[in-house]
Enzyme design. Sequence first.
Site, PDB file in Angstrom:
ATOM      1  N   SER A  12      15.521 -67.876  -4.385  1.00  0.00           N
ATOM      2  CA  SER A  12      15.837 -67.676  -3.107  1.00  0.00           C
ATOM      3  C   SER A  12      14.544 -68.597  -2.178  1.00  0.00           C
ATOM      4  CB  SER A  12      16.570 -66.152  -2.551  1.00  0.00           C
ATOM      5  OG  SER A  12      15.632 -66.289  -1.395  1.00  0.00           O
ATOM      6  N   HIS A  37      19.536 -70.166  -4.270  1.00  0.00           N
ATOM      7  CA  HIS A  37      20.458 -68.861  -3.188  1.00  0.00           C
ATOM      8  C   HIS A  37      19.663 -69.466  -1.519  1.00  0.00           C
ATOM      9  CE1 HIS A  37      21.814 -65.031  -2.629  1.00  0.00           C
ATOM     10  NE2 HIS A  37      20.828 -64.760  -2.446  1.00  0.00           N
ATOM     11  N   ASP A  39      19.942 -67.888   1.781  1.00  0.00           N
ATOM     12  CA  ASP A  39      19.745 -66.606   2.672  1.00  0.00           C
ATOM     13  C   ASP A  39      19.939 -66.954   4.033  1.00  0.00           C
ATOM     14  OD1 ASP A  39      19.816 -64.648   0.656  1.00  0.00           O
ATOM     15  OD2 ASP A  39      17.788 -65.080   0.761  1.00  0.00           O
ATOM     16  N   MET A  41      21.072 -64.885   8.159  1.00  0.00           N
ATOM     17  CA  MET A  41      21.364 -63.781   8.252  1.00  0.00           C
ATOM     18  C   MET A  41      21.487 -64.155   9.981  1.00  0.00           C
ATOM     19  SD  MET A  41      17.511 -61.905   6.638  1.00  0.00           S
ATOM     20  CE  MET A  41      17.491 -62.673   4.317  1.00  0.00           C
ATOM     21  N   HIS A  71      24.162 -66.839   0.668  1.00  0.00           N
ATOM     22  CA  HIS A  71      24.460 -65.259   0.892  1.00  0.00           C
ATOM     23  C   HIS A  71      24.331 -65.050   2.786  1.00  0.00           C
ATOM     24  CE1 HIS A  71      22.561 -60.822   0.122  1.00  0.00           C
ATOM     25  NE2 HIS A  71      23.473 -61.369   1.068  1.00  0.00           N
ATOM     26  N   MET A  73      24.459 -62.772   5.467  1.00  0.00           N
ATOM     27  CA  MET A  73      24.137 -61.633   5.674  1.00  0.00           C
ATOM     28  C   MET A  73      24.880 -62.102   7.501  1.00  0.00           C
ATOM     29  SD  MET A  73      20.757 -60.333   3.406  1.00  0.00           S
ATOM     30  CE  MET A  73      20.909 -62.488   3.062  1.00  0.00           C
ATOM     31  N   MET A 142      23.237 -56.229  -4.575  1.00  0.00           N
ATOM     32  CA  MET A 142      21.694 -55.925  -4.127  1.00  0.00           C
ATOM     33  C   MET A 142      21.063 -54.943  -4.347  1.00  0.00           C
ATOM     34  SD  MET A 142      22.169 -58.463  -1.594  1.00  0.00           S
ATOM     35  CE  MET A 142      20.484 -58.090  -0.600  1.00  0.00           C
ATOM     36  N   PHE A 148      15.095 -58.839   4.521  1.00  0.00           N
ATOM     37  CA  PHE A 148      13.708 -59.318   4.187  1.00  0.00           C
ATOM     38  C   PHE A 148      13.530 -59.809   2.544  1.00  0.00           C
ATOM     39  CE2 PHE A 148      14.186 -57.030   7.762  1.00  0.00           C
ATOM     40  CZ  PHE A 148      13.674 -57.867   8.337  1.00  0.00           C
ATOM     41  N   GLY A 150      11.133 -60.135  -0.524  1.00  0.00           N
ATOM     42  CA  GLY A 150       9.500 -58.916  -1.182  1.00  0.00           C
ATOM     43  C   GLY A 150       9.375 -57.524  -0.521  1.00  0.00           C
ATOM     44  N   ASP A 176      19.940 -59.355  -6.484  1.00  0.00           N
ATOM     45  CA  ASP A 176      19.670 -59.906  -5.521  1.00  0.00           C
ATOM     46  C   ASP A 176      18.237 -58.747  -5.062  1.00  0.00           C
ATOM     47  OD1 ASP A 176      18.416 -61.820  -3.721  1.00  0.00           O
ATOM     48  OD2 ASP A 176      20.393 -61.348  -2.173  1.00  0.00           O
ATOM     49  N   GLY A 178      13.687 -58.448  -5.055  1.00  0.00           N
ATOM     50  CA  GLY A 178      12.820 -57.634  -5.705  1.00  0.00           C
ATOM     51  C   GLY A 178      12.337 -58.390  -7.581  1.00  0.00           C
ATOM     52  N   GLY A 198      13.293 -64.248  -5.048  1.00  0.00           N
ATOM     53  CA  GLY A 198      12.657 -65.026  -4.073  1.00  0.00           C
ATOM     54  C   GLY A 198      11.480 -65.199  -4.380  1.00  0.00           C
ATOM     55  N   THR A 199      10.326 -63.994  -4.291  1.00  0.00           N
ATOM     56  CA  THR A 199       9.198 -63.642  -3.854  1.00  0.00           C
ATOM     57  C   THR A 199       8.591 -64.388  -5.182  1.00  0.00           C
ATOM     58  OG1 THR A 199       9.280 -62.010  -2.288  1.00  0.00           O
ATOM     59  CG2 THR A 199       7.071 -62.414  -3.353  1.00  0.00           C
TER      60      THR A 199
HETATM   61  O1  LIG Z   1      18.830 -61.115   0.325  1.00  0.00           O
HETATM   62  C1  LIG Z   1      18.344 -61.479   0.157  1.00  0.00           C
HETATM   63  C2  LIG Z   1      17.440 -60.213   1.467  1.00  0.00           C
HETATM   64  O2  LIG Z   1      18.436 -59.976   1.899  1.00  0.00           O
HETATM   65  C3  LIG Z   1      16.878 -62.327  -0.392  1.00  0.00           C
HETATM   66  O3  LIG Z   1      18.047 -63.369  -1.277  1.00  0.00           O
HETATM   67  C4  LIG Z   1      16.012 -61.357  -1.487  1.00  0.00           C
HETATM   68  O4  LIG Z   1      15.479 -60.352  -1.154  1.00  0.00           O
HETATM   69  C5  LIG Z   1      15.081 -61.938  -2.588  1.00  0.00           C
HETATM   70  O5  LIG Z   1      13.906 -62.725  -2.134  1.00  0.00           O
HETATM   71  P1  LIG Z   1      12.862 -61.398  -3.217  1.00  0.00           P
HETATM   72  O6  LIG Z   1      13.513 -62.071  -4.409  1.00  0.00           O
HETATM   73  O7  LIG Z   1      11.658 -61.700  -2.919  1.00  0.00           O
HETATM   74  O8  LIG Z   1      12.919 -59.697  -2.941  1.00  0.00           O
HETATM   75 FE   LIG Z   2      20.345 -63.120  -0.802  1.00  0.00          FE
END
Ligand SMILES: O=C(CO)[C@H](O)[C@H](O)COP(=O)(O)O
Ligand SMILES: [Fe+2]
Length: 224
Positions: A12, A37, A39, A41, A71, A73, A142, A148, A150, A176, A178, A198-199
């Site tokens: 992400s 991926h 995101d 929003m 994705h 949202m 999820m 968000f 991180g 998806d 953390g 992501g992070t």
């Molecule tokens: O959909 C998401 C948040 O709504 C992101 O895809 C997800 O948070 C990815 O980032 P990280 O790996 O940092 O959590």
């Molecule tokens: Fe996502």
Amino acid sequence: MAKHLKALIGPSILNSDLSRLYEESQKLLDNGADYLHLDVMDGHFVPNLTFGHPVVKSLRNKIKDAFFETHMMVANPEQWISPMADAGVNQYTFHIEPVDDVERICRKVKESGMKVGLAIKPGTPVSDVEKYIEMSDMVLIMTVEPGFGGQKFMEDQMIKVRHLREHYPLLNIEVDGGVGPATIGCCANAGANMIVSGTAVIGAQDQAATIKQLRDTVQQAMSQ
Ligand SMILES: O=C(CO)[C@H](O)[C@H](O)COP(=O)(O)O
Ligand SMILES: [Fe+2]
């Protein structure tokens, strides 16, 4: 678990330097990402804003052949099907929570030439999505509250992944939120085969090694 499901890593770009979206995306692909991926929003379904179809289309103009998953949202996923298809999206993953007629959205996504992903938030029971599985190409469980990057991985969501894997051995199951080297073991053992990170990937010293580690862990779990 079925042997011919693929372990796929889809980073992400949410927490990357979005002023360099193309460079960051290309770097992820060069480092072994299987798909991107993206995101999206809308500030309604989640309390955050990112980008929409014009940005995705611009990215597609520069990256011709990668698999793009959006994705979504968003409060009204039906509204963005056609613009996202036009932008070159391959898979349209939307949340079922705000949708009255999930089957209609699934049909429209397919008619527009995209694959269908169905996403559920941590508070949504897995039974809510199960009834639509035959119409979908993938289910996203999820592992954080959407909105968000991180955030902390919610291990209690693995019960949903386990349940789906037990009942649907060929289903693509994505996690998806953390997910990274510290949490991939839980996801892989529960049966997830599509991994959003992501992070953990964006911030990695060695992006290629991290992506490989995530994929190897899933492949290893799949071969048991
Ligand atoms: O959909 C998401 C948040 O709504 C992101 O895809 C997800 O948070 C990815 O980032 P990280 O790996 O940092 O959590
Ligand atoms: Fe996502």
